[in-house]
Design a protein around this motif. Sequence first.
Motif, short mmCIF file in Angstrom:
data_model
loop_
_atom_site.label_atom_id
_atom_site.label_comp_id
_atom_site.label_asym_id
_atom_site.label_seq_id
_atom_site.Cartn_x
_atom_site.Cartn_y
_atom_site.Cartn_z
N ILE A 131 -15.98 -14.44 -17.19
CA ILE A 131 -15.87 -14.69 -15.75
C ILE A 131 -15.04 -15.95 -15.53
CG2 ILE A 131 -18.04 -13.52 -15.18
CD1 ILE A 131 -19.42 -16.24 -15.07
N SER A 132 -14.68 -16.22 -14.30
CA SER A 132 -13.90 -17.42 -14.01
C SER A 132 -14.79 -18.66 -14.10
CB SER A 132 -13.29 -17.33 -12.60
OG SER A 132 -14.31 -17.42 -11.62
N PHE A 133 -14.14 -19.80 -14.27
CA PHE A 133 -14.87 -21.07 -14.29
C PHE A 133 -15.64 -21.26 -12.99
CE2 PHE A 133 -14.83 -25.54 -12.94
CZ PHE A 133 -15.72 -26.06 -13.86
N GLU A 134 -14.99 -20.95 -11.87
CA GLU A 134 -15.63 -21.12 -10.56
C GLU A 134 -16.85 -20.21 -10.44
OE1 GLU A 134 -16.43 -22.65 -6.86
OE2 GLU A 134 -15.07 -23.41 -8.39
N ASN A 135 -16.74 -18.99 -10.93
CA ASN A 135 -17.87 -18.07 -10.88
C ASN A 135 -19.03 -18.60 -11.75
OD1 ASN A 135 -19.49 -15.85 -10.47
ND2 ASN A 135 -18.03 -14.38 -11.26
N ALA A 136 -18.71 -19.15 -12.91
CA ALA A 136 -19.75 -19.73 -13.77
C ALA A 136 -20.43 -20.91 -13.09
CB ALA A 136 -19.15 -20.17 -15.11
N ARG A 137 -19.63 -21.73 -12.41
CA ARG A 137 -20.17 -22.89 -11.71
C ARG A 137 -21.11 -22.45 -10.58
NH1 ARG A 137 -19.63 -25.77 -7.46
NH2 ARG A 137 -17.96 -24.55 -6.51
N VAL A 138 -20.69 -21.46 -9.80
CA VAL A 138 -21.50 -20.96 -8.69
C VAL A 138 -22.77 -20.30 -9.22
CG1 VAL A 138 -21.56 -19.24 -6.82
CG2 VAL A 138 -19.58 -20.73 -7.09
N LEU A 139 -22.65 -19.52 -10.27
CA LEU A 139 -23.80 -18.85 -10.87
C LEU A 139 -24.81 -19.88 -11.36
CD1 LEU A 139 -24.77 -15.97 -11.41
CD2 LEU A 139 -23.61 -16.07 -13.60
#
Length: 154
Positions: A131-139
């Motif tokens: 997944i994207s870095f941003e998606n990992a951060r949000v998750l």
Amino acid sequence: MKDSLLREIYERYSQEIYLYIFSLCKNKALAEDIMQETFLKALLSLPDFNSNLRAWLYKVARNMTLNELKKEKRSALLDEEKYPYEDFYMSDERIMLLNALSKLKKEKREVLVLQYVLGLSQREIAEILGISFENARVLSFRAKKELKAYLEGK
């Protein structure tokens, strides 16, 4: 040369890879088998390797675990075996934390285990999960928020 390199990689990462695999499958024997297969794959792929080794090992372990769970039609939510790292969490607060973690959806629990139990960065987690870095951060943010709500009894 290759044997000593593999031994060094195994000694450095085997315990954390095992904990990660076990957190996905909740089965000690299966986790041990998959861990061995992960390092066998590493042995076969070392000459071609030119990426983040730690993240690659996690990604291989994750893919192998998910494939095995599908193939064997095993449930990833078995509760009869305790986490192998539960012995490190002797206080009531730690036990409450493990119980709250088990209530999270698999992907949120996985992110928190990777980040806080195994110490991976959000960039490494993104690479492992594809997944994207941003998606990992949000998750991670949402998982922490949900975990906090469970712990506060909301």
